[in-house]
Design an enzyme around this catalytic site. Structure first.
Site, PDB file in Angstrom:
ATOM      1  N   ARG A 175       9.546   0.704 -10.210  1.00  0.00           N
ATOM      2  CA  ARG A 175       8.124   0.437 -10.275  1.00  0.00           C
ATOM      3  C   ARG A 175       7.433   1.574 -11.021  1.00  0.00           C
ATOM      4  O   ARG A 175       7.920   2.700 -11.052  1.00  0.00           O
ATOM      5  CB  ARG A 175       7.536   0.285  -8.878  1.00  0.00           C
ATOM      6  CG  ARG A 175       8.025   1.331  -7.886  1.00  0.00           C
ATOM      7  CD  ARG A 175       7.684   0.956  -6.456  1.00  0.00           C
ATOM      8  NE  ARG A 175       6.250   0.984  -6.207  1.00  0.00           N
ATOM      9  CZ  ARG A 175       5.563   2.068  -5.842  1.00  0.00           C
ATOM     10  NH1 ARG A 175       6.171   3.232  -5.690  1.00  0.00           N
ATOM     11  NH2 ARG A 175       4.282   2.007  -5.630  1.00  0.00           N
ATOM     12  N   ARG A 257      20.753  16.326 -15.075  1.00  0.00           N
ATOM     13  CA  ARG A 257      19.784  16.834 -16.036  1.00  0.00           C
ATOM     14  C   ARG A 257      19.377  18.222 -15.589  1.00  0.00           C
ATOM     15  O   ARG A 257      19.407  18.544 -14.404  1.00  0.00           O
ATOM     16  CB  ARG A 257      18.535  15.941 -16.069  1.00  0.00           C
ATOM     17  CG  ARG A 257      18.743  14.670 -16.858  1.00  0.00           C
ATOM     18  CD  ARG A 257      17.410  13.983 -17.137  1.00  0.00           C
ATOM     19  NE  ARG A 257      16.715  13.603 -15.941  1.00  0.00           N
ATOM     20  CZ  ARG A 257      15.474  13.957 -15.644  1.00  0.00           C
ATOM     21  NH1 ARG A 257      14.780  14.755 -16.435  1.00  0.00           N
ATOM     22  NH2 ARG A 257      14.904  13.534 -14.544  1.00  0.00           N
TER      23      ARG A 257
END
Ligand code: FAD
Ligand code: NA
Length: 388
Positions: A175, A257
């Site tokens: 979302r 990351r």
């Protein structure tokens, strides 16, 4: 020291376990951390020239709706009334984040009501309605429509992942919240604030017990007194380092990351007027700029200088600090295999964000450590149950 419990990692997970084990059960606890300080990624220190508290591994905002965690942390520190807000500079103009009615009306130079704004977003998102997007780019357009997606999300996400969103999986986002009010408070939690006298003072109070020994600059994989070879199997261990490293990458490396932070001290009082400014446009290489004085407006910081950090994001190599799990399908297959290996290891528990390969906010790391303590360590030490 003869330790009853060895903890690898002095981040919030390890500190919470150590505090409970020493203060409630009276155990002797040894913590090792390869870094030169406690606190893990939430560590902060005063910048030498200005005295401004700087978050060494990226800005950390404490927030939680978990009453148990809130009561727990308040034993060690008070919190300021700081409420987090983020702004974003797009096309030479500053907008409030997360995307809200103010953002939309400024973007459209309009005065839409909440219902009109909903209708407009739905109309824009209609471009890909009914399709099943496979890549992040299409998913973003489907969720909030092309105009807002391309202005505020597309290139920002591309910079975070160093990958074109067309080549990223749609599953990265479920979302994209849009608020149809002018509320631009960043977090929705019941409790929010920053530790009154800093993160490091908070963390030091957690381990302020003669039964807790902290060994800094000590790698668990070196052959020391509290290293892997000397401890695993003979004394209970809680390991909060990277799970793939523990098993010598036997199932392959998990993807992470990392971020690079570029610090600058500027001879001015105020650089950007807020704590965090995002840069969602493709021509700017960094993702955001932090200005640390704004985290503590209640402090009497110097007016002669300010400290900023530009944040860049990229994939981590083995020698970089792992920050966010990449979580590709390949990573998910590997982590399942590592979890099988974890189950087979005796006298050792794995936890924290590195040990479980999950992103945790601080309150989640603390909550998860309290659960491990209550459900596994305490039954073991207080009632002789096996440690599994
Ligand atoms: P860590 O803090 O990573 O601690 C693990 C420790 O283990 C490290 O100190 C490491 O040095 C040590 N270690 C690893 N391997 C070894 C080894 N071989 N031997 C010895 N020691 C070892 N949370 C929030 O609530 N709000 C925020 O705003 C927020 N912002 C964040 C921003 C960034 C950039 C990042 C990366 C995280 C952020 N977080 C935030 C999350 C927060 O940092 C984590 O919840 C917290 O760090 C988790 O604690 P941990 O103990 O699991 O891991
Ligand atoms: Na185990």
């Amino acid at each position: 020291m003869q330790a009853d419990l060895v903890i690898v990692g002095a981040g919030l997970y390890g500190l919470t376990i150590a505090e409970r084990a020493a203060n409630e059960l009276g155990l002797k606890v040894a913590i090792v951390d390869r870094r030169g300080h406690i606190g893990g990624n939430a560590y902060t220190e005063r910048e030498a020239r200005t005295g401004i508290e700087v978050h060494r591994y990226g800005a950390h905002l404490f927030h939680t709706s978990n009453e148990k965690v809130w009561a727990y942390v308040n034993q060690f520190t008070g919190f300021t009334g700081y409420v987090h807000h983020v702004y974003t500079t797009h096309n030479g103009e500053v907008f409030p984040m997360p995307i809200n009615l103010g953002t939309i009306n400024q973007f459209l130079h309009a005065a839409l009501t909440p219902q009109q704004a909903r209708d407009w977003v739905r109309e824009q998102a209609g471009e890909l309605a009914g399709t099943d997007p496979e890549n992040l780019n299409d998913k973003g357009i489907q969720l909030i429509g092309r105009p807002l997606y391309e202005a505020f999300i597309k290139y920002y996400t591309g910079k975070q992942w160093q990958t074109d969103p067309k080549d990223l999986s749609a599953s990265i986002i479920n979302r994209l919240p849009v608020r149809y009010t002018y509320d631009n408070r960043y977090f929705n939690d019941t409790h929010e604030g920053l530790p009154v006298d800093g993160y490091t003072a908070w963390f030091e109070r957690m381990v302020d017990n003669p039964n807790i020994e902290v060994h800094l600059n000590t790698d668990f994989f070196d052959n020391g007194e509290f290293g892997k070879a000397a401890t695993v199997g003979s004394v209970p261990v809680v390991y909060t380092g990277p799970v793939d490293r523990y098993f010598d990458y036997a199932e392959g490396e998990l993807g992470w990351r990392t971020i690079d932070l570029e610090e600058e001290v500027l001879p001015i009082e105020d650089f950007q007027g807020c704590a965090v400014m995002n840069y969602p446009d493709p021509d700017v290489k960094f993702t955001r700029i932090h200005e640390f004085r704004h985290f503590h407006p209640e402090r009497d910081y110097t007016k002669d200088a300010t400290v900023i950090m530009r944040e860049y994001s990229r994939f981590a190599g083995r020698d970089d600090e792992p920050y966010y799990p990449v979580n590709t399908a390949d990573d998910r297959a590997k982590i399942l295999k590592y979890r099988e290996r974890v189950k087979a290891e005796k006298q050792i528990l794995f936890g924290g964000r590195l040990g479980s390969y999950k992103y945790f906010d601080m309150h989640m790391a603390i909550g998860s450590a309290l659960s491990m303590y209550e459900n596994k360590l305490k039954p073991h030490f207080a009632a002789g149950e096996a440690l599994v």
